[in-house]
Design a protein around this motif. Sequence first.
Motif, PDB file in Angstrom:
ATOM      1  N   ARG A  50       0.851  -1.194   0.000  1.00 50.85           N
ATOM      2  CA  ARG A  50       0.000   0.000   0.000  1.00 50.85           C
ATOM      3  C   ARG A  50       0.882   1.237   0.000  1.00 50.85           C
ATOM      4  O   ARG A  50       2.049   1.182   0.392  1.00 50.85           O
ATOM      5  N   ASP A  51       0.281   2.377  -0.371  1.00 46.91           N
ATOM      6  CA  ASP A  51       1.045   3.619  -0.385  1.00 46.91           C
ATOM      7  C   ASP A  51       1.646   3.897   0.993  1.00 46.91           C
ATOM      8  O   ASP A  51       1.026   3.628   2.016  1.00 46.91           O
ATOM      9  N   VAL A  52       2.833   4.456   0.975  1.00 48.03           N
ATOM     10  CA  VAL A  52       3.490   4.885   2.212  1.00 48.03           C
ATOM     11  C   VAL A  52       3.506   6.413   2.210  1.00 48.03           C
ATOM     12  O   VAL A  52       4.068   7.020   1.294  1.00 48.03           O
ATOM     13  N   PRO A  53       2.911   7.051   3.202  1.00 45.70           N
ATOM     14  CA  PRO A  53       2.874   8.519   3.204  1.00 45.70           C
ATOM     15  C   PRO A  53       4.280   9.117   3.303  1.00 45.70           C
ATOM     16  O   PRO A  53       5.186   8.477   3.839  1.00 45.70           O
ATOM     17  N   PRO A  54       4.446  10.338   2.843  1.00 49.56           N
ATOM     18  CA  PRO A  54       5.759  10.981   2.902  1.00 49.56           C
ATOM     19  C   PRO A  54       6.283  11.059   4.336  1.00 49.56           C
ATOM     20  O   PRO A  54       5.519  11.298   5.265  1.00 49.56           O
ATOM     21  N   GLY A  55       7.571  10.821   4.484  1.00 48.33           N
ATOM     22  CA  GLY A  55       8.228  11.064   5.765  1.00 48.33           C
ATOM     23  C   GLY A  55       8.035  10.016   6.837  1.00 48.33           C
ATOM     24  O   GLY A  55       8.625  10.133   7.903  1.00 48.33           O
ATOM     25  N   VAL A  56       7.254   8.982   6.597  1.00 48.04           N
ATOM     26  CA  VAL A  56       7.060   8.005   7.668  1.00 48.04           C
ATOM     27  C   VAL A  56       7.996   6.815   7.486  1.00 48.04           C
ATOM     28  O   VAL A  56       8.624   6.650   6.444  1.00 48.04           O
ATOM     29  N   THR A  57       8.073   5.996   8.528  1.00 50.12           N
ATOM     30  CA  THR A  57       8.851   4.760   8.464  1.00 50.12           C
ATOM     31  C   THR A  57       7.884   3.584   8.556  1.00 50.12           C
ATOM     32  O   THR A  57       7.000   3.591   9.403  1.00 50.12           O
ATOM     33  N   VAL A  58       8.048   2.618   7.681  1.00 52.89           N
ATOM     34  CA  VAL A  58       7.220   1.414   7.774  1.00 52.89           C
ATOM     35  C   VAL A  58       8.127   0.204   7.918  1.00 52.89           C
ATOM     36  O   VAL A  58       9.215   0.156   7.352  1.00 52.89           O
ATOM     37  N   VAL A  59       7.664  -0.765   8.697  1.00 55.80           N
ATOM     38  CA  VAL A  59       8.424  -2.014   8.873  1.00 55.80           C
ATOM     39  C   VAL A  59       7.466  -3.186   8.894  1.00 55.80           C
ATOM     40  O   VAL A  59       6.267  -3.014   9.134  1.00 55.80           O
ATOM     41  N   GLY A  60       8.008  -4.364   8.669  1.00 56.19           N
ATOM     42  CA  GLY A  60       7.253  -5.599   8.895  1.00 56.19           C
ATOM     43  C   GLY A  60       6.470  -6.100   7.707  1.00 56.19           C
ATOM     44  O   GLY A  60       6.470  -5.524   6.624  1.00 56.19           O
ATOM     45  N   ILE A  61       5.803  -7.225   7.943  1.00 58.53           N
ATOM     46  CA  ILE A  61       4.984  -7.875   6.919  1.00 58.53           C
ATOM     47  C   ILE A  61       3.598  -8.108   7.518  1.00 58.53           C
ATOM     48  O   ILE A  61       3.476  -8.860   8.486  1.00 58.53           O
ATOM     49  N   PRO A  62       2.548  -7.510   6.989  1.00 57.12           N
ATOM     50  CA  PRO A  62       2.609  -6.428   6.005  1.00 57.12           C
ATOM     51  C   PRO A  62       3.137  -5.150   6.667  1.00 57.12           C
ATOM     52  O   PRO A  62       3.038  -4.986   7.876  1.00 57.12           O
ATOM     53  N   ALA A  63       3.673  -4.255   5.838  1.00 55.95           N
ATOM     54  CA  ALA A  63       4.335  -3.057   6.372  1.00 55.95           C
ATOM     55  C   ALA A  63       3.361  -2.182   7.148  1.00 55.95           C
ATOM     56  O   ALA A  63       2.226  -1.994   6.732  1.00 55.95           O
ATOM     57  N   ARG A  64       3.815  -1.685   8.286  1.00 54.99           N
ATOM     58  CA  ARG A  64       3.004  -0.779   9.097  1.00 54.99           C
ATOM     59  C   ARG A  64       3.870   0.385   9.557  1.00 54.99           C
ATOM     60  O   ARG A  64       5.091   0.251   9.698  1.00 54.99           O
ATOM     61  N   VAL A  65       3.217   1.496   9.837  1.00 54.24           N
ATOM     62  CA  VAL A  65       3.966   2.697  10.227  1.00 54.24           C
ATOM     63  C   VAL A  65       4.507   2.523  11.633  1.00 54.24           C
ATOM     64  O   VAL A  65       3.786   2.134  12.540  1.00 54.24           O
ATOM     65  N   VAL A  66       5.790   2.771  11.816  1.00 56.27           N
ATOM     66  CA  VAL A  66       6.309   2.796  13.184  1.00 56.27           C
ATOM     67  C   VAL A  66       6.744   4.173  13.612  1.00 56.27           C
ATOM     68  O   VAL A  66       6.637   4.523  14.775  1.00 56.27           O
ATOM     69  N   MET A  67       7.284   4.962  12.697  1.00 56.58           N
ATOM     70  CA  MET A  67       7.744   6.267  13.158  1.00 56.58           C
ATOM     71  C   MET A  67       7.940   7.188  11.960  1.00 56.58           C
ATOM     72  O   MET A  67       8.802   6.931  11.134  1.00 56.58           O
ATOM     73  N   PRO A  68       7.152   8.247  11.864  1.00 54.22           N
ATOM     74  CA  PRO A  68       7.371   9.183  10.773  1.00 54.22           C
ATOM     75  C   PRO A  68       8.564  10.077  11.067  1.00 54.22           C
ATOM     76  O   PRO A  68       8.855  10.342  12.225  1.00 54.22           O
ATOM     77  N   ARG A  69       9.241  10.502  10.036  1.00 57.58           N
ATOM     78  CA  ARG A  69      10.329  11.463  10.243  1.00 57.58           C
ATOM     79  C   ARG A  69       9.734  12.856  10.199  1.00 57.58           C
ATOM     80  O   ARG A  69       8.822  13.116   9.452  1.00 57.58           O
ATOM     81  N   ASP A  70      10.263  13.752  11.053  1.00 59.05           N
ATOM     82  CA  ASP A  70       9.767  15.121  10.947  1.00 59.05           C
ATOM     83  C   ASP A  70      10.312  15.738   9.666  1.00 59.05           C
ATOM     84  O   ASP A  70      11.221  15.197   9.039  1.00 59.05           O
ATOM     85  N   ARG A  71       9.737  16.870   9.273  1.00 54.19           N
ATOM     86  CA  ARG A  71      10.082  17.451   7.984  1.00 54.19           C
ATOM     87  C   ARG A  71      11.573  17.727   7.845  1.00 54.19           C
ATOM     88  O   ARG A  71      12.167  17.522   6.809  1.00 54.19           O
ATOM     89  N   LYS A  72      12.175  18.188   8.925  1.00 54.23           N
ATOM     90  CA  LYS A  72      13.593  18.518   8.857  1.00 54.23           C
ATOM     91  C   LYS A  72      14.403  17.250   8.575  1.00 54.23           C
ATOM     92  O   LYS A  72      15.244  17.211   7.696  1.00 54.23           O
ATOM     93  N   LYS A  73      14.109  16.203   9.320  1.00 55.97           N
ATOM     94  CA  LYS A  73      14.845  14.957   9.147  1.00 55.97           C
ATOM     95  C   LYS A  73      14.650  14.367   7.755  1.00 55.97           C
ATOM     96  O   LYS A  73      15.548  13.757   7.196  1.00 55.97           O
ATOM     97  N   ALA A  74      13.430  14.551   7.210  1.00 61.22           N
ATOM     98  CA  ALA A  74      13.140  13.961   5.906  1.00 61.22           C
ATOM     99  C   ALA A  74      14.021  14.550   4.821  1.00 61.22           C
ATOM    100  O   ALA A  74      14.193  13.956   3.770  1.00 61.22           O
ATOM    101  N   LYS A  75      14.616  15.724   5.080  1.00 59.56           N
ATOM    102  CA  LYS A  75      15.460  16.340   4.058  1.00 59.56           C
ATOM    103  C   LYS A  75      16.899  15.850   4.146  1.00 59.56           C
ATOM    104  O   LYS A  75      17.718  16.149   3.316  1.00 59.56           O
ATOM    105  N   GLU A  76      17.216  15.122   5.221  1.00 57.98           N
ATOM    106  CA  GLU A  76      18.592  14.677   5.384  1.00 57.98           C
ATOM    107  C   GLU A  76      18.684  13.192   5.083  1.00 57.98           C
ATOM    108  O   GLU A  76      17.712  12.469   5.211  1.00 57.98           O
ATOM    109  N   PHE A  77      19.882  12.751   4.711  1.00 53.55           N
ATOM    110  CA  PHE A  77      20.069  11.317   4.553  1.00 53.55           C
ATOM    111  C   PHE A  77      20.814  10.795   5.769  1.00 53.55           C
ATOM    112  O   PHE A  77      21.819  11.377   6.189  1.00 53.55           O
ATOM    113  N   VAL A  78      20.322   9.725   6.357  1.00 49.78           N
ATOM    114  CA  VAL A  78      21.036   9.077   7.442  1.00 49.78           C
ATOM    115  C   VAL A  78      21.340   7.667   6.969  1.00 49.78           C
ATOM    116  O   VAL A  78      20.430   6.933   6.575  1.00 49.78           O
TER     117      VAL A  78
END
Length: 255
Positions: A160-188
């Motif tokens: 399924r679609d994954v919204p911008p900035g969030v983190t998904v894990v598992g089977i089936p994938a589920r949201v665990v932690m969205p990144r805030d806007r600032k973090k979403a602009k950086e690569f870690v």
Amino acid sequence: MFFKALQEDISAFMARDPAAHSRAEVLICYPGLHALMVYRMSHWLWGKDWRLLGRIVSQVAKFVTGIEIHPGAEIGRRFVIDHGNGVVIGETSIIGDDVTVYQGVTLGGIAPAVDSESQKHQKRHPTLEDGSIIGSGAQVLGPVVVGKGARVGANAVVTRDVPPGVTVVGIPARVVMPRDRKKAKEFVAYGTLTEDSPDPVIRYIETLRGQVHVLAGRIGELEAKLETCGQGPENGSFDGDREDEPTEIASGGKS
Ligand SMILES: CC(C)(COP(=O)(O)OP(=O)(O)OC[C@H]1O[C@@H](n2cnc3c(N)ncnc32)[C@H](O)[C@@H]1OP(=O)(O)O)[C@@H](O)C(=O)NCCC(=O)NCCS
């Protein structure tokens, strides 16, 4: 043009892989870069309608690098495939700028049409928006959209679609932690957040916000389906025991 793109690609590998120590090392030792260089050639051939030649070139790259990129896929700038073995990128995949994928990732096809002839003309593979990160072994299946800056955990299965900035894990994938806007602009590297990440309470609130976002989308989808069946909210109440499809991305989260 080719050399400018190559320089930019090498810089992207240097910036995103802590194990890359020199540009020469990236140029010589990184199969992800080699596969990308060959893809650019095969994609050019594909665009000129020399499709068989494009496929042959991409198969040679697959044999040498273990990475299969269909020449019909559309890939933006500074795409990094780290390690790379076992990566498969399907024909109708669209990949934005600054996307990173790790080994074993599949951008695979799921098509609603029943006969393979009509499937040929459909978008069957995922779209990865700018800055998204797909962890090793993750399977992203069907014409889903992984939003800008989203992170897909290692070995997740996304259908399924994954919204911008969030983190998904598992089977089936589920949201665990969205990144805030600032973090979403950086690569870690590896997609993991660092000690300067928001504190746990803020992360928890961000998780809930991400889940609300996903649930709102699912409610919209269900309302649209009900309206198509003539049972929308304006046409009466939601009666009956309906068994909806699993709400994988919406159902998870930290607890
Ligand atoms: C998904 C990911 C980006 C999350 O990183 P993060 O933001 O630092 O998140 P955390 O480590 O705090 O994990 C958040 C929660 O998700 C869980 N989680 C993290 N990654 C997971 C995964 N791949 N599968 C299942 N659960 C996962 C954690 O256990 C944690 O759960 P909890 O809150 O119940 O304890 C990261 O774990 C990941 O999988 N990155 C890909 C790395 C990769 O492919 N490396 C290959 C390099 S060769």
